[in-house]
Motif scaffolding. Structure first.
Motif, mmCIF file in Angstrom:
data_model
loop_
_atom_site.group_PDB
_atom_site.id
_atom_site.type_symbol
_atom_site.label_atom_id
_atom_site.label_comp_id
_atom_site.label_asym_id
_atom_site.label_seq_id
_atom_site.Cartn_x
_atom_site.Cartn_y
_atom_site.Cartn_z
ATOM 1 N N ARG A 199 0.824 -1.215 0.000
ATOM 2 C CA ARG A 199 0.000 0.000 0.000
ATOM 3 C C ARG A 199 0.855 1.261 0.000
ATOM 4 O O ARG A 199 0.527 2.241 -0.680
ATOM 5 N N VAL A 200 1.933 1.263 0.765
ATOM 6 C CA VAL A 200 2.824 2.429 0.760
ATOM 7 C C VAL A 200 3.495 2.565 -0.604
ATOM 8 O O VAL A 200 3.681 3.679 -1.112
ATOM 9 N N GLY A 201 3.843 1.425 -1.230
ATOM 10 C CA GLY A 201 4.415 1.470 -2.574
ATOM 11 C C GLY A 201 3.456 2.087 -3.572
ATOM 12 O O GLY A 201 3.859 2.887 -4.426
ATOM 13 N N GLU A 202 2.170 1.733 -3.465
ATOM 14 C CA GLU A 202 1.164 2.326 -4.351
ATOM 15 C C GLU A 202 0.995 3.814 -4.063
ATOM 16 O O GLU A 202 0.806 4.611 -4.992
ATOM 17 N N PHE A 203 1.053 4.176 -2.790
ATOM 18 C CA PHE A 203 0.953 5.590 -2.401
ATOM 19 C C PHE A 203 2.072 6.410 -3.032
ATOM 20 O O PHE A 203 1.862 7.536 -3.499
ATOM 21 N N LEU A 204 3.280 5.839 -3.081
ATOM 22 C CA LEU A 204 4.433 6.562 -3.622
ATOM 23 C C LEU A 204 4.487 6.539 -5.143
ATOM 24 O O LEU A 204 5.111 7.420 -5.755
ATOM 25 N N GLN A 208 4.092 13.044 -8.039
ATOM 26 C CA GLN A 208 4.682 13.908 -9.056
ATOM 27 C C GLN A 208 5.286 15.135 -8.380
ATOM 28 O O GLN A 208 4.711 15.682 -7.441
ATOM 29 N N GLY A 209 6.418 15.596 -8.871
ATOM 30 C CA GLY A 209 7.017 16.830 -8.385
ATOM 31 C C GLY A 209 7.812 16.684 -7.096
ATOM 32 O O GLY A 209 8.302 17.688 -6.570
ATOM 33 N N TRP A 210 7.921 15.468 -6.560
ATOM 34 C CA TRP A 210 8.745 15.286 -5.368
ATOM 35 C C TRP A 210 10.221 15.437 -5.738
ATOM 36 O O TRP A 210 10.619 15.165 -6.867
ATOM 37 N N ARG A 211 11.007 15.883 -4.786
ATOM 38 C CA ARG A 211 12.439 15.982 -5.037
ATOM 39 C C ARG A 211 13.018 14.600 -5.339
ATOM 40 O O ARG A 211 12.667 13.614 -4.685
ATOM 41 N N ASN A 212 13.915 14.557 -6.312
ATOM 42 C CA ASN A 212 14.427 13.270 -6.780
ATOM 43 C C ASN A 212 15.075 12.464 -5.672
ATOM 44 O O ASN A 212 14.893 11.241 -5.586
ATOM 45 N N HIS A 213 15.859 13.135 -4.813
ATOM 46 C CA HIS A 213 16.573 12.364 -3.794
ATOM 47 C C HIS A 213 15.617 11.765 -2.775
ATOM 48 O O HIS A 213 15.926 10.740 -2.168
ATOM 49 N N VAL A 214 14.447 12.383 -2.592
ATOM 50 C CA VAL A 214 13.448 11.846 -1.668
ATOM 51 C C VAL A 214 12.759 10.635 -2.291
ATOM 52 O O VAL A 214 12.710 9.544 -1.708
ATOM 53 N N LEU A 215 12.236 10.816 -3.490
ATOM 54 C CA LEU A 215 11.463 9.758 -4.128
ATOM 55 C C LEU A 215 12.345 8.555 -4.465
ATOM 56 O O LEU A 215 11.937 7.400 -4.274
ATOM 57 N N ASN A 216 13.546 8.801 -4.956
ATOM 58 C CA ASN A 216 14.438 7.689 -5.290
ATOM 59 C C ASN A 216 14.792 6.884 -4.050
ATOM 60 O O ASN A 216 14.861 5.641 -4.091
ATOM 61 N N PHE A 217 15.020 7.577 -2.934
ATOM 62 C CA PHE A 217 15.399 6.895 -1.695
ATOM 63 C C PHE A 217 14.286 5.970 -1.213
ATOM 64 O O PHE A 217 14.514 4.796 -0.905
ATOM 65 N N VAL A 218 13.043 6.491 -1.149
ATOM 66 C CA VAL A 218 11.964 5.688 -0.573
ATOM 67 C C VAL A 218 11.492 4.595 -1.524
ATOM 68 O O VAL A 218 11.129 3.495 -1.084
ATOM 69 N N LYS A 219 11.509 4.857 -2.831
ATOM 70 C CA LYS A 219 11.127 3.811 -3.770
ATOM 71 C C LYS A 219 12.150 2.685 -3.759
ATOM 72 O O LYS A 219 11.785 1.500 -3.848
ATOM 73 N N SER A 220 13.416 3.043 -3.632
ATOM 74 C CA SER A 220 14.458 2.026 -3.535
ATOM 75 C C SER A 220 14.260 1.184 -2.288
ATOM 76 O O SER A 220 14.408 -0.046 -2.310
ATOM 77 N N ILE A 222 11.421 0.573 -0.676
ATOM 78 C CA ILE A 222 10.265 -0.301 -0.870
ATOM 79 C C ILE A 222 10.608 -1.461 -1.786
ATOM 80 O O ILE A 222 10.275 -2.629 -1.523
ATOM 81 N N ASN A 223 11.309 -1.195 -2.886
ATOM 82 C CA ASN A 223 11.584 -2.218 -3.886
ATOM 83 C C ASN A 223 12.642 -3.213 -3.435
ATOM 84 O O ASN A 223 12.588 -4.397 -3.803
ATOM 85 N N GLU A 224 13.615 -2.747 -2.631
ATOM 86 C CA GLU A 224 14.734 -3.619 -2.271
ATOM 87 C C GLU A 224 14.487 -4.433 -1.013
ATOM 88 O O GLU A 224 14.839 -5.610 -0.962
ATOM 89 N N GLU A 225 13.900 -3.835 0.029
ATOM 90 C CA GLU A 225 13.729 -4.567 1.274
ATOM 91 C C GLU A 225 12.320 -4.485 1.846
ATOM 92 O O GLU A 225 11.966 -5.256 2.737
ATOM 93 N N GLY A 226 11.503 -3.568 1.344
ATOM 94 C CA GLY A 226 10.169 -3.424 1.876
ATOM 95 C C GLY A 226 10.189 -2.875 3.290
ATOM 96 O O GLY A 226 11.234 -2.509 3.830
ATOM 97 N N LEU A 227 9.011 -2.800 3.895
ATOM 98 C CA LEU A 227 8.904 -2.318 5.260
ATOM 99 C C LEU A 227 9.030 -3.493 6.220
ATOM 100 O O LEU A 227 8.436 -4.550 6.010
ATOM 101 N N LEU A 228 9.801 -3.288 7.268
ATOM 102 C CA LEU A 228 10.030 -4.328 8.267
ATOM 103 C C LEU A 228 9.301 -3.973 9.553
ATOM 104 O O LEU A 228 9.222 -2.797 9.941
ATOM 105 N N ASP A 229 8.787 -4.975 10.223
ATOM 106 C CA ASP A 229 8.129 -4.752 11.501
ATOM 107 C C ASP A 229 9.148 -4.233 12.505
ATOM 108 O O ASP A 229 10.307 -4.672 12.527
#
Length: 546
Positions: A199-204, A208-220, A222-229
């Protein structure tokens, strides 16, 4: 139509004096943005407060032999005084230590527990055998397993920005005794962040218009390790009390679960203070609202990943972040500004040296929006003297002085030429540009645009030379100076979000600003002999003191 805009600003730990890196990283950008949003007619709610539950507070209290509340009272009071002195225009600046915040945090906890997003687990956590106590994350230091930084904390590395578990650290040590801690079993509540990875991945995904370093960091992430408890309670006696007694005594809700809840609890507290308990919903239960979070880059995962997950697990109808324009770091002669390590000027030291508007200008001109930015006392002074004073301050002073000397009031501007209209058009066009930049949270660019407008008026004066024309053609000189004053009345709008004190001083002369557009100065408006709105910095004296 007015848009409800929530300006949510990072909550500083009330554990020590904040430095100019904090001011430039989160607090000043938020104030600039909020001031602009108010000027264009939007319904702004700007909230934050002192985070009084952070373990840096208890670490400092232990070191000084005082209570955590003593530390909180000292630094929360300092923050409030400095925010006023630097001109931050809060709707509410509160603390996470209020009964109201505790109730909202406990309510969120119970709802998430009821829905199965929180569960109990036994895990091994570090125990200091010399101090005979479990160690919260911030009581443990060691080497970061990702970048090797030797003073990483048990919850996060300041150098690479990765969040950590204390057990991840290499060669961990207790900050209390210096001993090597031992792993021992303890029971805690965990938030099931892993339930929200998709759901957070879909939210992100559609941001549009987010700073690249912010969006790249959080998408990476989500894609690489996901959210951990993660455990959201700790073995502490300082913090929000648990609303259930399943774990027994000596447990508290942990700071980085409860601190972000402050945005919601502060909004509700503000509404209560207005006498309308439900007013907060205008921002939080409104699809038309806009939520913008101002933080430093070390807080990106908490605000872009963990906080949206917590909100999703609390209320499916609540408004999620629309933008998180996290700034990079301010460095001082190459060293990352750090309150805990004493690197960089504190806010108070900056205010003791520079005029508030001068300091605001220099920091805004150096906002680390896309990359780390290095500043120094000399660079702040240079920007104030060579840019703010020399261009904008000098323009205002000389035009007001010439109008006062030659006319005593705003002269008639009938008979303007094409060149006269052109400078006003230039100012108006630059105001439109700055408005768009501020909407996109490109604050540093908007400040440059305002300075371009001031430079355009200076160029107009240098080309038309009204001080010479006044000797031969007073009427034409009046048109030139009246045009320049009208232009200044527009330029001050572009500077207004950045320079509130000098803007107020000009408002006493030219009248209040109403909206984001230039208006003519009425003919006959009295213009008294001006006092310079900025003070030049004595750089040699500063360097001698340094």
């Amino acid at each position: 139509m007015s848009t409800p805009v929530l300006v949510a600003v990072a909550w500083p730990y009330a554990s020590g004096s904040r430095h100019l890196g904090h001011l430039a990283g989160a607090y000043l950008p938020a104030d600039v943005f909020a001031r602009h949003q108010r000027m264009v007619g939007n319904d702004v709610l700007m909230v934050s407060g002192s985070d009084v539950h952070g373990t840096p507070i208890t670490v400092r209290a232990d070191a000084e032999g005082v209570t955590a509340q003593d530390i909180v009272d000292r630094y929360h009071g300092e923050f409030v005084r400095q925010w006023d002195e630097i001109g931050l225009q809060w709707d509410l600046y509160t603390t996470t230590g209020t009964d109201h915040h505790a109730r909202v945090t406990q309510e969120m906890f119970l709802k998430q527990l009821e829905q199965g997003f929180i569960d109990k687990r036994t895990s091994k956590q570090f125990f200091d055998p010399e101090a005979d106590r479990f160690l919260p994350d911030r009581y443990i230091e060691g080497a970061c397993p990702h970048c090797g930084y030797g003073e990483a904390r048990g919850d996060q590395c300041d150098t690479c920005g990765r969040t950590l578990d204390a057990t991840d650290l290499i060669d961990p040590r207790s900050k209390i005794s210096g001993a090597a801690p031992e792993l021992r079993p303890t029971e805690h509540f965990y938030f099931r962040y892993s339930d929200f990875t998709e759901r957070v991945g879909e939210f992100l995904a559609d941001k549009q218009g987010w700073r690249n370093h912010v969006l790249n960091f959080v998408k990476s992430w989500i894609n690489e390790e996901g959210l951990l408890d993660r455990a959201i309670t700790r073995d502490l006696d300082w913090g929000v009390e648990l609303p259930v007694d399943d774990l027994g005594p000596g447990k508290r809700i942990y700071v980085w679960y409860d601190a972000v809840i402050g945005y919601l609890s502060a909004s509700q507290e503000w509404a209560q203070r207005q006498g309308d308990d439900e007013r907060w919903r205008h921002w939080w239960h409104n699809d038309d609202s806009r939520h913008v979070y101002f933080i430093g880059k070390d807080n990106i995962p908490f605000h872009c990943l963990f906080w949206p997950a917590q909100l999703m697990g609390y209320d499916p109808e609540i408004h999620l972040p629309d933008d998180v324009p996290a700034n990079q770091y301010i460095t001082f002669k190459g060293g990352k500004a750090s309150a805990s390590r004493g690197v960089g000027l504190t806010i108070q030291e900056g205010l003791d040296i520079f005029q508030a508007d001068g300091l605001r200008y220099a920091l805004a001109a150096s906002f680390p929006e896309q990359a780390d930015t290095d500043i120094s006392i000399e660079e702040i002074a240079r920007r104030i003297n060579e840019e703010l004073v020399a261009t904008w301050g000098n323009l205002v002073n000389r035009v007001l002085s010439m109008v006062n000397k030659n006319f005593g009031e705003q002269p008639s501007v009938q008979g303007r030429t094409e060149a006269d209209h052109a400078v006003l058009t230039t100012v108006d066009e630059l105001l439109t540009t700055a408005n768009s930049q501020l909407e996109r949270v490109e604050l540093k660019a908007a400040l440059r645009t305002a300075m371009e407008a001031a430079q355009a008026v200076n160029a107009y004066l240098n080309a038309t030379e009204p001080w010479k024309v006044a000797k031969e053609d007073p009427q034409r000189a009046g048109v030139l100076l009246g045009t320049a004053l009208d232009a200044i009345n527009g330029v001050r709008i572009g500077f207004a979000p950045f320079l509130p004190f000098s803007t107020e001083a000009l408002s006493e002369i030219l009248g209040p600003i109403e909206g984001w557009s230039r208006v003519p100065v009425p003919t006959g408006t009295p213009i008294a002999k001006p006092t310079p709105i900025f003070t030049k910095v004595d750089v040699e004296a500063l360097l001698a003191e340094d």
